[in-house]
Design a protein around this motif. Structure first.
Motif, PDB file in Angstrom:
ATOM      1  N   MET A 177       0.855  -1.212   0.000  1.00  0.00           N
ATOM      2  CA  MET A 177       0.000   0.000   0.000  1.00  0.00           C
ATOM      3  C   MET A 177       0.882   1.249   0.000  1.00  0.00           C
ATOM      4  O   MET A 177       1.763   1.395   0.841  1.00  0.00           O
ATOM      5  CB  MET A 177      -0.891  -0.046   1.252  1.00  0.00           C
ATOM      6  CG  MET A 177      -1.682   1.196   1.492  1.00  0.00           C
ATOM      7  SD  MET A 177      -3.444   1.204   1.124  1.00  0.00           S
ATOM      8  CE  MET A 177      -4.244  -0.015   1.985  1.00  0.00           C
ATOM      9  N   HIS A 178       0.673   2.121  -1.012  1.00  0.00           N
ATOM     10  CA  HIS A 178       1.460   3.372  -1.079  1.00  0.00           C
ATOM     11  C   HIS A 178       0.834   4.438  -0.186  1.00  0.00           C
ATOM     12  O   HIS A 178      -0.349   4.387   0.152  1.00  0.00           O
ATOM     13  CB  HIS A 178       1.488   3.885  -2.518  1.00  0.00           C
ATOM     14  CG  HIS A 178       2.228   2.984  -3.462  1.00  0.00           C
ATOM     15  ND1 HIS A 178       3.576   2.771  -3.383  1.00  0.00           N
ATOM     16  CD2 HIS A 178       1.789   2.255  -4.525  1.00  0.00           C
ATOM     17  CE1 HIS A 178       3.954   1.958  -4.351  1.00  0.00           C
ATOM     18  NE2 HIS A 178       2.887   1.612  -5.059  1.00  0.00           N
ATOM     19  N   ASP A 179       1.637   5.440   0.147  1.00  0.00           N
ATOM     20  CA  ASP A 179       1.110   6.589   0.900  1.00  0.00           C
ATOM     21  C   ASP A 179       0.062   7.318   0.075  1.00  0.00           C
ATOM     22  O   ASP A 179      -0.974   7.730   0.575  1.00  0.00           O
ATOM     23  CB  ASP A 179       2.227   7.593   1.226  1.00  0.00           C
ATOM     24  CG  ASP A 179       3.196   7.053   2.261  1.00  0.00           C
ATOM     25  OD1 ASP A 179       2.911   5.997   2.848  1.00  0.00           O
ATOM     26  OD2 ASP A 179       4.250   7.698   2.463  1.00  0.00           O
ATOM     27  N   LEU A 180       0.390   7.502  -1.201  1.00  0.00           N
ATOM     28  CA  LEU A 180      -0.466   8.309  -2.074  1.00  0.00           C
ATOM     29  C   LEU A 180      -0.341   7.771  -3.496  1.00  0.00           C
ATOM     30  O   LEU A 180       0.766   7.442  -3.935  1.00  0.00           O
ATOM     31  CB  LEU A 180      -0.005   9.772  -2.035  1.00  0.00           C
ATOM     32  CG  LEU A 180      -0.608  10.732  -3.067  1.00  0.00           C
ATOM     33  CD1 LEU A 180      -2.075  11.004  -2.767  1.00  0.00           C
ATOM     34  CD2 LEU A 180       0.165  12.057  -3.082  1.00  0.00           C
ATOM     35  N   VAL A 181      -1.475   7.662  -4.172  1.00  0.00           N
ATOM     36  CA  VAL A 181      -1.437   7.318  -5.604  1.00  0.00           C
ATOM     37  C   VAL A 181      -2.266   8.348  -6.365  1.00  0.00           C
ATOM     38  O   VAL A 181      -3.414   8.610  -6.012  1.00  0.00           O
ATOM     39  CB  VAL A 181      -1.976   5.899  -5.861  1.00  0.00           C
ATOM     40  CG1 VAL A 181      -2.059   5.630  -7.370  1.00  0.00           C
ATOM     41  CG2 VAL A 181      -1.096   4.851  -5.189  1.00  0.00           C
ATOM     42  N   ILE A 182      -1.648   8.938  -7.365  1.00  0.00           N
ATOM     43  CA  ILE A 182      -2.362   9.843  -8.271  1.00  0.00           C
ATOM     44  C   ILE A 182      -2.657   8.986  -9.498  1.00  0.00           C
ATOM     45  O   ILE A 182      -1.749   8.622 -10.244  1.00  0.00           O
ATOM     46  CB  ILE A 182      -1.493  11.059  -8.625  1.00  0.00           C
ATOM     47  CG1 ILE A 182      -1.035  11.760  -7.342  1.00  0.00           C
ATOM     48  CG2 ILE A 182      -2.251  12.027  -9.527  1.00  0.00           C
ATOM     49  CD1 ILE A 182       0.173  12.647  -7.522  1.00  0.00           C
ATOM     50  N   ARG A 183      -3.939   8.620  -9.663  1.00  0.00           N
ATOM     51  CA  ARG A 183      -4.268   7.534 -10.573  1.00  0.00           C
ATOM     52  C   ARG A 183      -4.874   8.009 -11.886  1.00  0.00           C
ATOM     53  O   ARG A 183      -5.659   8.959 -11.903  1.00  0.00           O
ATOM     54  CB  ARG A 183      -5.244   6.580  -9.865  1.00  0.00           C
ATOM     55  CG  ARG A 183      -5.326   5.207 -10.517  1.00  0.00           C
ATOM     56  CD  ARG A 183      -6.152   4.240  -9.691  1.00  0.00           C
ATOM     57  NE  ARG A 183      -5.529   3.824  -8.428  1.00  0.00           N
ATOM     58  CZ  ARG A 183      -4.569   2.897  -8.331  1.00  0.00           C
ATOM     59  NH1 ARG A 183      -4.122   2.288  -9.404  1.00  0.00           N
ATOM     60  NH2 ARG A 183      -4.088   2.576  -7.144  1.00  0.00           N
TER      61      ARG A 183
END
Ligand SMILES: [Zn+2]
Length: 571
Positions: free
Chosen positions: A1-7
């Motif tokens: 699990m990443h901290d943040l994903v800009i998808r």
């Protein structure tokens, strides 16, 4: 699990590579992966249909004072800037000997039109040396990253005291200046800056160091070579022509460092910039790195009733009866036909020929409008309008200034607009050795507001330009990110690649909208400044933390002081 994903965004990664649909994943403030099918993030941003770019790196600002009291540094931060470099053009506030504070403020006020009262009230002077200034900056939480250059004026004042403007210096004095520069670079200054233009003046005349001899500049320059990092920045009338070119060449040869200067198309020698670029190409072939900074729109002044300059500011009726009235009252008086007739029968009373010429350069004064038009057609100028309507230019401009309840701004381009189009600018911007600069964020508070240039690069150059060719998106983004970061030796940022700092903009290009600049009075002591609002930045992210979401500040303070470090392989 990443901290943040800009998808699922349209990623333009700052390297110049073609855009692609994909995800940017962030862990620990750093880009972890760029591609498709990223694992889930604790936080996700749906970027479908939006641009995902690196945060803008603006290398030419003057927030040196504001940075000591203001963690936000608007308007630059509103416009997606995540790293800014200050200390340009030779002015700044460290080192400073006790008792010299006012002198440095007067220089900044004179050159960069930052209200001295605001600087007096805002700056707390918890430093004497440049390293102490850096430590003071490092202790303060802030929204975005800042980097500082050590200014020549401050070094001269520190070493020479009352003789700060002298040209004949002893070897010891020159050595002392070089030593201070070296100390500043070791403390993390990202460069040294100086002014060599007769346009930069304060109440003390030309700023210290304007005519410094090559031996002084080269001795100081050697500090950059010794430190193994740092840029030599200058603003100059010669723009890289002889005689400056010979010491510039010597500087690059002996130190291996980058020299950067402001390049502009001057109305006096409209083709000189091409010659300069040709010379720089030749030097580049020898391995010498001289980098012209160019803006993405004309360097222009904004005239208006709230500005520092407008065509009637020295007319006796205006100066004696109206200038000090609140805006609404001034507008009411100016609308009075009797006041109008009296004022328009007068002449400007300034004894300054440059100011006089600027205030009546009717073929190069345009209504700015909202949305602002920075590439106005020649037929929209004051001169053309007056000729078409059979009126005096003064009549036309008087009416324009009263529009929008006296808040209308007139655009008076100074440089880069000789032919009333952006063809010269475009050629400069696309030259392989130039970088974008000269936003002058934080400066020229009463007359210029160009901190929005990174936004304008997208709205005008990528999306809206009609009067000539545009610039491809990938190239435009690289100009304001990868290229500017590289020139200033900031290898940890400027592109969206694994391992880089997670400074990101998520932008709705279709909705990106630049508003007309407006005057606000929010500096310390009620000091005024022009700011310019924007819509369309959906998110700005600094070191993995969102600092703006849909134009609203989140309150996060992930910004840091950036300290320059010796570059690998520097000599
Ligand atoms: Zn500057």
């Amino acid at each position: 699990m990443h901290d943040l994903v800009i998808r699922n965004g349209t990623v333009v990664d700052g390297t110049g590579r073609p855009r692609f649909e994909g995800d940017v994943a962030v862990d620990g403030g750093v880009v972890a992966a760029v591609g498709t099918g990223a694992a889930r993030g604790r936080r996700e941003i749906n970027a479908k249909g939006l641009l995902v770019t690196p945060g803008w790196v603006d290398v030419h600002t003057h927030y040196d004072g504001q940075v000591t009291w203001d963690p936000v540094l608007a308007p630059s931060s509103w416009h997606g800037v995540t790293t800014l470099v200050m200390g340009n053009c030779g002015v700044g506030f460290a080192p400073v000997r006790p008792g010299q504070e006012d002198f440095l403020i007067e220089l900044m006020e004179g050159v960069e039109d930052i209200p001295g009262t605001a600087l007096h009230e805002g700056i707390k002077w918890r430093w004497e040396s440049f390293p102490e200034y850096m430590d003071a900056l490092a202790q303060m939480p802030r929204l975005l990253d800042v980097a500082a250059q050590v200014p020549h004026c401050a070094i001269r004042a520190y070493v020479l005291g009352e003789r700060a403007h002298d040209l004949d210096l002893s070897d010891d004095e020159i050595t002392a200046m070089a030593r201070l520069t070296r100390d500043a670079l070791r403390a993390g200054a990202v460069g040294f800056s100086t002014s060599r233009t007769i346009l930069h003046r304060s109440r003390h005349g030309l700023v210290p160091g304007t005519h410094s001899k090559p031996e002084e500049l080269l001795a100081i320059g050697s500090a950059l070579g010794d430190a193994g990092h740092g840029v030599f920045e200058m603003v100059s009338d010669l723009q890289g022509q002889e005689p400056d070119l010979s010491w510039m060449r010597d500087f690059c040869r002996t130190t291996g460092r980058v020299l950067t200067f402001a390049l502009a198309q001057s109305p006096i020698q409209p083709m000189a910039w091409r010659e300069t670029l040709a010379r720089i190409d030749a030097l580049d072939a020898e391995g010498l790195r001289i980098v012209p900074q160019v803006p993405c729109r004309p360097t222009g002044m904004l005239y208006g009733l709230q500005s520092s300059l407008h065509p009637f500011i020295t007319h006796p009726t205006y100066r004696n009866e109206l200038a000090d009235l609140p805006l609404a009252e001034r507008v009411a008086r100016l609308r009075d036909p009797a006041v109008r007739a009296r004022l328009l029968a007068e002449e400007p009373t300034t004894g300054n020929p440059i100011a006089r010429a600027l205030m009546s350069n009717w073929s190069h004064i345009f209504p700015l409008g909202d949305p602002p038009d920075y590439e106005p057609a020649p037929e929209t100028s004051v001169a053309a309008t007056a000729a078409r309507e059979g009126r005096r230019p003064e009549d036309v401009v008087y009416d324009w200034m009263l529009e929008r309840e006296g808040r209308q701004l007139l655009f008076a381009p100074l440089a880069n607009y000789v032919d009333c189009n952006f063809d010269a600018l475009r050629e400069m911007m696309l030259h392989p050795r130039t970088v974008l600069g000269l936003s002058d964020g934080g400066a020229h508070c009463g007359l210029i507001c160009d901190a929005s240039m990174p936004t304008y690069l997208l709205t005008h150059w990528v999306r809206d330009r009609r009067r000539g060719e545009r610039i491809p998106l990938e190239h435009a983004v690289r100009l304001q990110t990868g290229n500017t970061a590289a020139v200033y030796g900031l290898p940890d940022r400027g592109t969206l690649e694994p391992g880089k700092k997670a400074d990101v903009n998520v932008i709705d290009l279709d909705a990106l909208r630049l508003h007309a600049p407006e005057m606000v009075f929010d500096l310390p002591a009620g000091g005024r400044r022009l700011v310019q609002r924007v819509e369309g930045y959906r998110a700005t992210i600094v070191a993995g933390e969102m600092t703006y979401e849909d134009g609203q500040e989140t309150g996060a303070r992930p910004g840091r002081l950036v300290r320059g470090r010796p570059e690998p392989g520097a000599r």
